[in-house]
Each structure stands twice: as structure tokens, then as C-alpha cells.
Motif scaffolding. Structure first.
Motif, PDB file in Angstrom:
ATOM      1  N   ASP A   8    -131.431 134.056 -34.730  1.00  0.00           N
ATOM      2  CA  ASP A   8    -131.304 132.807 -35.488  1.00  0.00           C
ATOM      3  C   ASP A   8    -132.321 131.835 -34.924  1.00  0.00           C
ATOM      4  N   ASP A   9    -133.031 131.134 -35.799  1.00  0.00           N
ATOM      5  CA  ASP A   9    -134.042 130.186 -35.305  1.00  0.00           C
ATOM      6  C   ASP A   9    -133.407 128.932 -34.715  1.00  0.00           C
ATOM      7  N   SER A  10    -132.117 128.731 -34.922  1.00  0.00           N
ATOM      8  CA  SER A  10    -131.431 127.554 -34.386  1.00  0.00           C
ATOM      9  C   SER A  10    -130.693 127.914 -33.101  1.00  0.00           C
ATOM     10  N   SER A  11    -131.021 127.198 -32.022  1.00  0.00           N
ATOM     11  CA  SER A  11    -130.305 127.438 -30.758  1.00  0.00           C
ATOM     12  C   SER A  11    -128.842 127.009 -30.894  1.00  0.00           C
ATOM     13  N   THR A  12    -128.583 126.024 -31.761  1.00  0.00           N
ATOM     14  CA  THR A  12    -127.204 125.591 -32.012  1.00  0.00           C
ATOM     15  C   THR A  12    -126.401 126.735 -32.641  1.00  0.00           C
ATOM     16  N   ALA A  13    -126.978 127.371 -33.633  1.00  0.00           N
ATOM     17  CA  ALA A  13    -126.283 128.480 -34.297  1.00  0.00           C
ATOM     18  C   ALA A  13    -126.039 129.619 -33.311  1.00  0.00           C
ATOM     19  N   MET A  15    -125.707 129.359 -30.109  1.00  0.00           N
ATOM     20  CA  MET A  15    -124.663 128.904 -29.191  1.00  0.00           C
ATOM     21  C   MET A  15    -123.274 129.073 -29.820  1.00  0.00           C
ATOM     22  N   PHE A  16    -123.152 128.715 -31.104  1.00  0.00           N
ATOM     23  CA  PHE A  16    -121.863 128.857 -31.797  1.00  0.00           C
ATOM     24  C   PHE A  16    -121.452 130.330 -31.855  1.00  0.00           C
ATOM     25  N   ARG A  19    -120.278 131.535 -28.466  1.00  0.00           N
ATOM     26  CA  ARG A  19    -118.925 131.021 -28.182  1.00  0.00           C
ATOM     27  C   ARG A  19    -117.881 131.846 -28.914  1.00  0.00           C
ATOM     28  N   ASP A  55    -129.237 135.714 -38.841  1.00  0.00           N
ATOM     29  CA  ASP A  55    -129.343 134.708 -39.902  1.00  0.00           C
ATOM     30  C   ASP A  55    -130.245 135.274 -41.011  1.00  0.00           C
ATOM     31  N   MET A  58    -135.197 132.489 -41.616  1.00  0.00           N
ATOM     32  CA  MET A  58    -135.864 132.312 -40.326  1.00  0.00           C
ATOM     33  C   MET A  58    -137.368 132.377 -40.552  1.00  0.00           C
ATOM     34  N   SER A  86    -126.255 130.549 -43.985  1.00  0.00           N
ATOM     35  CA  SER A  86    -125.867 129.406 -44.817  1.00  0.00           C
ATOM     36  C   SER A  86    -126.261 129.669 -46.265  1.00  0.00           C
ATOM     37  N   LYS A 107    -121.939 130.587 -42.832  1.00  0.00           N
ATOM     38  CA  LYS A 107    -121.838 129.504 -41.850  1.00  0.00           C
ATOM     39  C   LYS A 107    -121.003 128.384 -42.456  1.00  0.00           C
ATOM     40  N   PRO A 108    -120.289 127.580 -41.669  1.00  0.00           N
ATOM     41  CA  PRO A 108    -120.216 127.663 -40.206  1.00  0.00           C
ATOM     42  C   PRO A 108    -119.300 128.796 -39.756  1.00  0.00           C
TER      43      PRO A 108
ATOM     44  N   ASN B  22    -116.039 121.616 -39.170  1.00  0.00           N
ATOM     45  CA  ASN B  22    -116.064 122.889 -38.452  1.00  0.00           C
ATOM     46  C   ASN B  22    -117.048 122.899 -37.292  1.00  0.00           C
ATOM     47  N   MET B  23    -118.190 122.260 -37.472  1.00  0.00           N
ATOM     48  CA  MET B  23    -119.218 122.324 -36.424  1.00  0.00           C
ATOM     49  C   MET B  23    -119.052 121.229 -35.378  1.00  0.00           C
ATOM     50  N   PHE B  75    -122.185 120.454 -27.457  1.00  0.00           N
ATOM     51  CA  PHE B  75    -122.645 121.220 -26.294  1.00  0.00           C
ATOM     52  C   PHE B  75    -121.717 121.032 -25.088  1.00  0.00           C
ATOM     53  N   ASP B  89    -132.319 120.219 -33.106  1.00  0.00           N
ATOM     54  CA  ASP B  89    -131.816 121.518 -33.548  1.00  0.00           C
ATOM     55  C   ASP B  89    -130.473 121.351 -34.265  1.00  0.00           C
ATOM     56  N   ILE B  90    -129.626 120.469 -33.730  1.00  0.00           N
ATOM     57  CA  ILE B  90    -128.299 120.299 -34.330  1.00  0.00           C
ATOM     58  C   ILE B  90    -128.382 119.647 -35.711  1.00  0.00           C
ATOM     59  N   GLU B  93    -129.537 122.264 -38.122  1.00  0.00           N
ATOM     60  CA  GLU B  93    -128.539 123.299 -38.416  1.00  0.00           C
ATOM     61  C   GLU B  93    -127.406 122.739 -39.282  1.00  0.00           C
ATOM     62  N   ASN B  96    -128.917 122.647 -42.752  1.00  0.00           N
ATOM     63  CA  ASN B  96    -129.062 124.020 -43.226  1.00  0.00           C
ATOM     64  C   ASN B  96    -127.705 124.571 -43.704  1.00  0.00           C
ATOM     65  N   THR B  97    -126.680 124.323 -42.911  1.00  0.00           N
ATOM     66  CA  THR B  97    -125.343 124.839 -43.243  1.00  0.00           C
ATOM     67  C   THR B  97    -124.760 124.134 -44.460  1.00  0.00           C
ATOM     68  N   GLY B 100    -126.415 125.149 -47.769  1.00  0.00           N
ATOM     69  CA  GLY B 100    -125.947 126.449 -48.250  1.00  0.00           C
ATOM     70  C   GLY B 100    -124.578 126.352 -48.902  1.00  0.00           C
ATOM     71  N   LEU B 117    -136.771 126.064 -44.995  1.00  0.00           N
ATOM     72  CA  LEU B 117    -136.336 125.798 -43.626  1.00  0.00           C
ATOM     73  C   LEU B 117    -136.255 124.292 -43.426  1.00  0.00           C
TER      74      LEU B 117
END
Lengths: 124, 158
Positions: A8-13, A15-16, A19, A55, A58, A86, A107-108, B22-23, B75, B89-90, B93, B96-97, B100, B117
Motif C-alpha cells: 500500500d502506498d499509504s503508511s497509514t493504511a 499501519m492499520f 494493527r 491495495d 498505487m 477504497s 477500506k476502512p 472507523n479510522m 498513531f 499520509d493520513i 488516506e 482516498n477511503t 471510494g 491518487l
């Protein structure tokens, strides 16, 4: 120990997803992170990999192209691929399943949906 | 029909609520008209293109401090520890979410769509196009702005 590649190009995604994997009992797996499909393909070829979570949207190589490469490779074609995107709806999900994806998740992402999708994988 | 009653308006409202609950575990509400919380000059914004089946753009903007607080929450770090890179990034994302989910809510099940993107905005928030649809939202007392534009996308607003 299981080896899982997350693309995934998102580090947030990423990370999720990590987790969620931790919560569903896959916290001990070796996690390899990739920012796009090309890196994920290289990571999957570099060592035996049990699961690819990717994902769709990307840069460099998108998830659909990555899925086609994986399923066309005699060495990698048996590897389960789960799409986490997404950009998924029932029509897209059907396309991706026909290309060989194990599951398509929207997603999410949340632990219950990942648990449900990976039930057989976790039991192995 | 008031624009708040259209399928397009509700599709976006549902998408942003579901995404942020959710996020980021935050509740998103519509701003009462009399409140008029404005996006400040120090705002973070990001946009994404819809390529297919209609062409349009969705833009998300919020005060920089709100993004910093949400980043810290997500985080699990202190607000001042949230880096610029994490924040960018957040917000990307999140857009993006929700984009969609918005398209999934809007389109029939048998129709696919294609998104671009997310791209970060540089500088002040651009003026809205004449036909743009605006969602003035809030998270507690902070404003959150969503704007959809593009003739093809806006024409779905009926």
C-alpha cells in the motif's frame, strides 16, 4: 513463522492493516511492507511468502497488475492474495475474484472483516 | 429538491462519517447554517480525481491543528510528535477511503469506477468552481470541508 507482504502506498493504511493482523492473532508473522506493486512482487519473490495483502490504487504498479503477475507466475500463483481497497464495489470485486484474488475487502479495514477473510489461513 | 436531500449529497455524508468514525474514531456532523465555522488560512488540503465512469474532483480541507490531533490519535502519540509526513499520509488516506465509499454509495453495484491518487494541495485553498457541491461539516468545534466539482460528477446531483 508466517511471512506476509503488505502493499500500500499509504503508511497509514499499512499501519492499520498491521494493527488488524496483530489483533486477529497474526502479530508474530514476519511483515514485509511495500509501497507499490513492483516492490511487493520483488518481496514475494525474495522469500517464500504465505500471504499478500494489497491495495489497488498505487503508483508504479497497481494492485490489479500485481495480482495478474502473481497469478501468472508458476512460483507464486498458489499464494493467496487479498485485496484491501477504497476502490471496490460488487462489480470490481467480481472482476478481481475472477483474476484469482482470494478476497476483496473495502477500506476502512477492521479486524472482524480481516478475521473473516483469513479464517482458513489463520487455522493452518 | 434541496441539495441536502440528493443521493449524491447523502452518499458523501455517509462516506465521510463512516471513514472518520472507523479510522479516527471521531464523529462528523453537518454544520448548522448559522455557525459558519471557516477553514483557516493554516489549512491542510488534498484532492483526488475521479476518472471513470464520470469525471470529477473531490477536495478535503481541515485546519492544520485538527489534522495534527487526528494524526496523534491514530498513531497513539502526543500531538506535537505528529510529523508532517504522517499528517500528509493520513489526510491522503482519509480522502482516498472516503472517495471510494462515496462512489460505492453513489453507483449501482454492477458499475465499476476508477479513482486517481490523492494529491496534496500547496498554498491557500483554491476558490470553488461555480457548480461545485460543498459539504460544510464539523468535528466537535473544528470545521471540515469537502468539495465535489466537475460537470460529469455534479450532474449526478439530482
Amino acid at each position: 513463522m508466517k511471512r506476509i507482504v503488505i502493499a500500500d502506498d499509504s503508511s497509514t493504511a499499512r499501519m492499520f492493516i498491521k494493527r488488524c493482523l496483530d489483533i486477529i492473532g497474526l502479530g508474530d508473522a514476519e511483515i514485509v511492507e511495500a509501497e507499490h506493486g513492483k516492490d511487493a512482487l520483488a518481496a514475494a519473490k525474495a522469500a517464500p511468502t504465505d500471504l499478500l495483502l494489497t491495495d489497488l490504487n498505487m503508483p508504479v504498479m497497481d494492485g490489479e497488475t500485481l495480482l495478474k503477475w502473481i497469478k501468472a507466475s508458476p512460483k507464486l500463483c498458489e499464494m493467496p492474495v487479498v485485496i484491501i481497497t477504497s476502490a471496490g464495489n460488487p462489480a470490481k470485486e467480481q472482476e478481481l475474484l475472477e483474476l484469482g484474488a482470494l478476497k476483496v475487502l473495502n477500506k476502512p479495514v477492521a479486524p472482524p472483516m480481516l478475521m473473516d477473510a483469513l479464517e482458513d489461513f489463520i487455522d493452518d | 429538491m434541496p441539495h441536502q436531500d440528493t443521493a449524491l449529497y447523502k452518499a458523501m455524508l455517509d462516506a465521510v462519517r463512516q471513514t472518520l468514525e472507523n479510522m479516527a474514531f471521531v464523529e462528523v456532523t453537518e454544520q448548522p447554517e448559522e455557525l459558519e465555522l471557516k477553514i483557516p488560512d493554516e489549512a491542510s488540503w488534498v484532492s483526488i480525481l475521479i476518472h471513470d465512469p464520470v469525471q470529477g474532483e473531490i477536495r478535503l480541507a481541515m485546519p492544520q491543528i485538527l489534522l495534527q490531533e487526528m494524526t496523534a490519535n491514530m498513531f497513539g502519540i502526543e500531538t506535537e510528535e505528529a510529523t508532517e509526513s504522517q499528517q500528509q499520509d493520513i489526510i491522503a488516506e482519509i480522502l482516498n477511503t472516503l472517495a471510494g465509499l462515496f462512489m460505492t454509495n453513489l453507483l449501482p453495484d454492477d458499475k465499476t469506477y476508477q479513482l486517481g491518487l490523492p494529491e496534496h494541495g500547496d498554498g491557500p485553498l483554491p476558490e470553488n468552481e461555480d457548480n461545485a457541491i460543498v459539504w460544510n461539516l464539523q468535528i466537535e468545534n473544528s470545521p471540515l470541508l469537502l468539495v465535489a466539482s466537475g460537470v460529469g460528477l455534479v450532474s449526478e446531483n439530482h
